[in-house]
Scaffold this motif. Sequence first.
Motif, PDB file in Angstrom:
ATOM      1  N   TYR A 217      62.950  85.051  46.950  1.00 33.76           N
ATOM      2  CA  TYR A 217      63.702  84.111  47.779  1.00 33.76           C
ATOM      3  C   TYR A 217      62.989  82.763  47.765  1.00 33.76           C
ATOM      4  N   ALA A 218      63.745  81.710  47.462  1.00 38.24           N
ATOM      5  CA  ALA A 218      63.148  80.373  47.360  1.00 38.24           C
ATOM      6  C   ALA A 218      63.910  79.383  48.242  1.00 38.24           C
ATOM      7  N   GLU A 219      63.235  78.808  49.211  1.00 41.58           N
ATOM      8  CA  GLU A 219      63.733  77.671  50.004  1.00 41.58           C
ATOM      9  C   GLU A 219      65.033  77.975  50.736  1.00 41.58           C
ATOM     10  N   ARG A 220      65.249  79.220  51.109  1.00 39.85           N
ATOM     11  CA  ARG A 220      66.504  79.537  51.788  1.00 39.85           C
ATOM     12  C   ARG A 220      66.556  78.954  53.195  1.00 39.85           C
ATOM     13  N   LEU A 221      65.419  78.810  53.828  1.00 36.34           N
ATOM     14  CA  LEU A 221      65.387  78.286  55.191  1.00 36.34           C
ATOM     15  C   LEU A 221      65.019  76.816  55.240  1.00 36.34           C
ATOM     16  N   SER A 222      64.181  76.357  54.318  1.00 37.90           N
ATOM     17  CA  SER A 222      63.718  74.970  54.357  1.00 37.90           C
ATOM     18  C   SER A 222      64.775  74.000  53.855  1.00 37.90           C
ATOM     19  N   GLN A 223      65.709  74.477  53.027  1.00 39.23           N
ATOM     20  CA  GLN A 223      66.766  73.604  52.536  1.00 39.23           C
ATOM     21  C   GLN A 223      67.981  73.692  53.451  1.00 39.23           C
ATOM     22  N   THR A 224      68.391  72.556  53.985  1.00 38.69           N
ATOM     23  CA  THR A 224      69.559  72.522  54.860  1.00 38.69           C
ATOM     24  C   THR A 224      70.434  71.336  54.500  1.00 38.69           C
ATOM     25  N   VAL A 237      78.563  85.345  61.240  1.00 35.68           N
ATOM     26  CA  VAL A 237      77.718  84.618  62.194  1.00 35.68           C
ATOM     27  C   VAL A 237      77.741  83.131  61.903  1.00 35.68           C
ATOM     28  N   THR A 238      77.725  82.766  60.646  1.00 38.12           N
ATOM     29  CA  THR A 238      77.748  81.353  60.270  1.00 38.12           C
ATOM     30  C   THR A 238      79.044  80.697  60.715  1.00 38.12           C
ATOM     31  N   ASP A 239      80.191  81.390  60.586  1.00 35.07           N
ATOM     32  CA  ASP A 239      81.466  80.856  61.064  1.00 35.07           C
ATOM     33  C   ASP A 239      81.386  80.553  62.555  1.00 35.07           C
ATOM     34  N   GLU A 240      80.810  81.480  63.306  1.00 33.09           N
ATOM     35  CA  GLU A 240      80.735  81.308  64.758  1.00 33.09           C
ATOM     36  C   GLU A 240      79.899  80.087  65.125  1.00 33.09           C
ATOM     37  N   ASP A 258      72.158  80.620  55.260  1.00 34.36           N
ATOM     38  CA  ASP A 258      73.491  80.754  55.855  1.00 34.36           C
ATOM     39  C   ASP A 258      74.573  80.840  54.780  1.00 34.36           C
ATOM     40  N   LEU A 259      74.443  79.987  53.774  1.00 30.92           N
ATOM     41  CA  LEU A 259      75.515  79.828  52.792  1.00 30.92           C
ATOM     42  C   LEU A 259      75.518  80.916  51.731  1.00 30.92           C
ATOM     43  N   THR A 260      74.401  81.620  51.567  1.00 33.13           N
ATOM     44  CA  THR A 260      74.340  82.661  50.537  1.00 33.13           C
ATOM     45  C   THR A 260      74.340  84.069  51.139  1.00 33.13           C
ATOM     46  N   GLU A 261      73.737  84.242  52.301  1.00 35.67           N
ATOM     47  CA  GLU A 261      73.688  85.570  52.919  1.00 35.67           C
ATOM     48  C   GLU A 261      74.881  85.819  53.843  1.00 35.67           C
ATOM     49  N   ASN A 262      75.326  84.784  54.559  1.00 35.63           N
ATOM     50  CA  ASN A 262      76.460  84.906  55.478  1.00 35.63           C
ATOM     51  C   ASN A 262      77.418  83.743  55.246  1.00 35.63           C
ATOM     52  N   PRO A 263      77.997  83.641  54.057  1.00 34.46           N
ATOM     53  CA  PRO A 263      78.815  82.468  53.751  1.00 34.46           C
ATOM     54  C   PRO A 263      80.043  82.384  54.653  1.00 34.46           C
ATOM     55  N   PRO A 264      80.333  81.183  55.151  1.00 37.43           N
ATOM     56  CA  PRO A 264      81.479  81.023  56.043  1.00 37.43           C
ATOM     57  C   PRO A 264      82.793  80.929  55.271  1.00 37.43           C
TER      58      PRO A 264
END
Length: 415
Positions: A217-224, A237-240, A258-264
């Motif tokens: 896993y690379a930069e999944r949390l630091s990149q927004t 969860v991301t939709d909510e 958010d966009l890869t594990e729980n994509p809205p």
Amino acid sequence: MNNDLNDPDIRPLWQAVADRLESGADAASIKTLRVALNQAGRARLTGWLATSLRGRRLKEQNGLLTVPVPKLLEALGMNEEHLHTFVENLIGISDNAQIRRDTEQARRHLWEYAAKLLPDTPRLVAGLRTAGVSKESIGTVTERVEALARARTLLPLRRPVHLARLALTCAGDPHYFDLAEPGNGARLVHMTSEILNQPIPDTPLAERLLLAKVGIYAERLSQTVLVLNIDAVGDSVTDEVIRAAKAARRPHHLSLYDLTENPPTLANHERWQIVENPSVLEEAMIRRPDAPIVCTRGAFAAVDHALLFLARAQGVPMSYSGDLDRGGRTAAHAAHRYGADIHLMDDATEHDAIGAGPLMTWPQNVPVVAHPSQVPSTHGGGLTVFQEHPALLDRLLGPDPEDPLHPSRLTQHSR
């Protein structure tokens, strides 16, 4: 004769011999030399060669004399071995030929070592080899091969770990496999693509998705990516969280996680306005337009690609607007690949901003900034027009009569 040989005026001749020997030639292979000599040196050389020249002059071109070395040695009563010894004692000779041979042998050993450590990734080894290696970098490249070999024995991982943990384990440095330069992440990506028999990724998002397939896993949390007023209609969860942020009219950071594990599931009934600068979104929070706004990086990161990929796949209409410079136009081109229209980045917009004149003309005793910025443009010369220019902000977000920095307030009166 020995004193003649040591004459400073003739020293350039011996220096030319030394240069040839240092380049790897042996004395017997040196048939001619081209050398510049002063008048005294020419006279000395001509005297030595008087018998063999028989009244003829040495050939000369562009100030360089062509010296026939075998005839010179004959005239001086020397052989090739004597010449090498004499020049070595007088000038000194670095054994560059031996250095080159040693370096070439070290390279050969390196690539044999690499092929042994990484037997199932020959394309990776070939890529490392193509990049080249100097005498000075052999140690660094060897360390790179060893770090990749350690990683190869672990992949695919039994459970996912962060890239930094893998780098620390394999190279003793958590930043060793960073995906941005000067990290070695690109080599890790190439190795992973070869392990999985997949093409080498061509976007930052594709790189991270590929690494995730082997548990990295690379930069999944630091990149927004920063969003305002966008809506979602799914159940994740991301939709909510997106719906809650829209209801509160507050900005929200969507992470790569958010966009890869729980994509809205994104609402597609309104056009997104994508902008380059967070300052534009900050201004939007003050002017409070209802339209959805997304702020991507000037140079798209994986998270930006992930969001726009989702938006395109789900039919969200998009427009992109950035600074009117090379970076902004590059980002606009990237956004256009996902179906975004390019907005407020044409020549007419630039002409209008420049034609609007200075943003401020007071106080009177301070020179006026007469252009839309003081920053040279990297696109076609002139000066850059930034998104923060009031003419662009008004057209992006709607006018604000309370804007304290609008030129109508700053160019009509003074303090």
